[in-house]
Design a protein around this motif. Sequence first.
Motif, short mmCIF file in Angstrom:
data_model
loop_
_atom_site.label_atom_id
_atom_site.label_comp_id
_atom_site.label_asym_id
_atom_site.label_seq_id
_atom_site.Cartn_x
_atom_site.Cartn_y
_atom_site.Cartn_z
N MET A 183 0.85 -1.12 -0.04
CA MET A 183 -0.04 -0.04 0.04
C MET A 183 0.97 1.16 -0.04
SD MET A 183 -2.56 1.51 3.01
CE MET A 183 -3.27 0.04 3.18
N ALA A 184 0.55 2.14 -1.01
CA ALA A 184 1.32 3.28 -1.16
C ALA A 184 0.64 4.38 -0.33
CB ALA A 184 1.61 3.67 -2.32
N PHE A 185 1.27 5.46 0.15
CA PHE A 185 0.63 6.72 0.62
C PHE A 185 1.78 7.69 1.00
CE2 PHE A 185 1.35 3.52 4.13
CZ PHE A 185 1.98 4.18 5.11
N GLY A 186 1.45 8.95 1.21
CA GLY A 186 2.34 10.05 1.48
C GLY A 186 2.78 10.87 0.38
N ILE A 187 1.93 10.73 -0.82
CA ILE A 187 2.43 11.42 -1.98
C ILE A 187 1.08 11.99 -2.39
CG2 ILE A 187 4.36 9.99 -2.52
CD1 ILE A 187 2.60 8.90 -4.67
N LYS A 188 1.55 13.27 -3.18
CA LYS A 188 0.27 14.13 -3.80
C LYS A 188 0.28 13.51 -5.17
CE LYS A 188 1.24 17.95 -0.60
NZ LYS A 188 1.93 18.93 -0.53
N ARG A 189 -1.13 13.72 -5.37
CA ARG A 189 -1.24 13.38 -6.93
C ARG A 189 -0.37 14.23 -8.04
NH1 ARG A 189 -6.06 11.19 -8.98
NH2 ARG A 189 -7.04 11.75 -6.72
N GLU A 190 -0.08 15.54 -7.67
CA GLU A 190 0.88 16.19 -8.51
C GLU A 190 1.93 15.69 -8.43
OE1 GLU A 190 -0.55 17.62 -5.81
OE2 GLU A 190 -2.56 18.37 -6.84
N ARG A 211 9.19 10.87 -20.89
CA ARG A 211 9.93 11.54 -21.57
C ARG A 211 11.11 10.83 -21.67
NH1 ARG A 211 7.73 16.10 -18.39
NH2 ARG A 211 9.54 15.96 -17.14
N GLY A 212 11.49 9.57 -20.82
CA GLY A 212 12.65 8.88 -21.04
C GLY A 212 13.70 9.26 -19.73
N GLU A 213 13.29 10.07 -18.95
CA GLU A 213 14.12 10.49 -18.06
C GLU A 213 14.17 9.43 -16.95
OE1 GLU A 213 12.56 14.52 -16.57
OE2 GLU A 213 12.52 15.10 -18.60
N ILE A 214 15.42 9.55 -16.24
CA ILE A 214 15.38 8.76 -14.78
C ILE A 214 14.66 9.63 -13.84
CG2 ILE A 214 16.62 7.98 -13.08
CD1 ILE A 214 17.09 6.17 -15.78
N ALA A 215 13.45 9.22 -13.24
CA ALA A 215 12.87 9.96 -12.32
C ALA A 215 12.64 9.16 -11.09
CB ALA A 215 11.47 10.21 -12.99
N PHE A 216 12.66 9.79 -9.87
CA PHE A 216 12.56 9.26 -8.66
C PHE A 216 10.85 9.66 -7.78
CE2 PHE A 216 16.85 9.92 -9.71
CZ PHE A 216 17.52 8.77 -9.39
N LEU A 217 10.39 8.61 -7.36
CA LEU A 217 9.41 8.92 -6.75
C LEU A 217 9.45 8.18 -5.26
CD1 LEU A 217 6.38 10.09 -6.52
CD2 LEU A 217 5.68 8.17 -7.47
N THR A 218 9.58 8.91 -4.09
CA THR A 218 9.46 8.15 -2.87
C THR A 218 8.01 8.27 -2.21
OG1 THR A 218 11.80 8.59 -2.78
CG2 THR A 218 10.75 7.97 -0.55
N LEU A 251 2.79 12.28 -8.20
CA LEU A 251 2.66 10.92 -9.27
C LEU A 251 2.65 11.34 -10.58
CD1 LEU A 251 2.65 7.93 -9.35
CD2 LEU A 251 0.07 8.38 -8.62
N SER A 252 1.80 12.49 -10.93
CA SER A 252 1.86 13.13 -12.27
C SER A 252 2.88 13.41 -12.83
CB SER A 252 0.75 14.02 -12.40
OG SER A 252 -0.63 13.62 -12.13
N ALA A 253 3.83 14.12 -12.04
CA ALA A 253 5.28 14.81 -12.58
C ALA A 253 6.10 13.67 -12.70
CB ALA A 253 5.63 15.52 -11.46
N TRP A 254 6.05 12.33 -11.99
CA TRP A 254 6.91 11.54 -12.00
C TRP A 254 6.45 10.70 -13.27
CZ3 TRP A 254 5.66 5.90 -11.67
CH2 TRP A 254 7.01 5.04 -11.91
N LYS A 255 5.21 10.44 -13.54
CA LYS A 255 4.75 9.75 -14.96
C LYS A 255 5.39 10.46 -15.98
CE LYS A 255 0.81 7.42 -12.75
NZ LYS A 255 -0.75 7.19 -12.77
N GLU A 256 5.25 11.74 -16.02
CA GLU A 256 5.26 12.59 -17.15
C GLU A 256 6.83 12.48 -17.41
OE1 GLU A 256 3.98 16.50 -16.34
OE2 GLU A 256 1.91 15.67 -16.42
N ALA A 257 7.76 12.43 -16.31
CA ALA A 257 9.25 12.39 -16.53
C ALA A 257 9.61 10.97 -16.83
CB ALA A 257 9.71 12.67 -15.25
#
Length: 100
Positions: free
Chosen positions: A1-8, A19-26, A10-16
């Motif tokens: 179960m994931a929690f502690g992140i905002k929708r924005e 785009r083929g970027e190395i993106a981090f979402l904790t 998550l959206s920014a991570w998905k966009e990155a």
Amino acid sequence: MAFGIKREELSAWKEAVNRGEIAFLTHYWLDPRFPDITTVTKVGCSDLERLSKWCIDHGLPPQYIHNRSSFPHFDLIGPRQKDILIEENLLQHVEHFKMS
């Protein structure tokens, strides 16, 4: 179960990732298989070759890349998570999630 992140976030991570970027979402994470682990960092990139190289460069096995969704990623957990976040100069992740 994931929690502690905002929708924005998550959206920014998905966009990155797209785009083929190395993106981090904790985020906070609870899983009974890992009772002592409370956070995970998803290192994503749609360019699987680039993500595999990133794993190898950090001494991680690329065969554990999750490629079953639109957002390929490697899950960083445990002691290496904090070490790699520091190496990547993502200190805000370490501080925000109070990684000791």
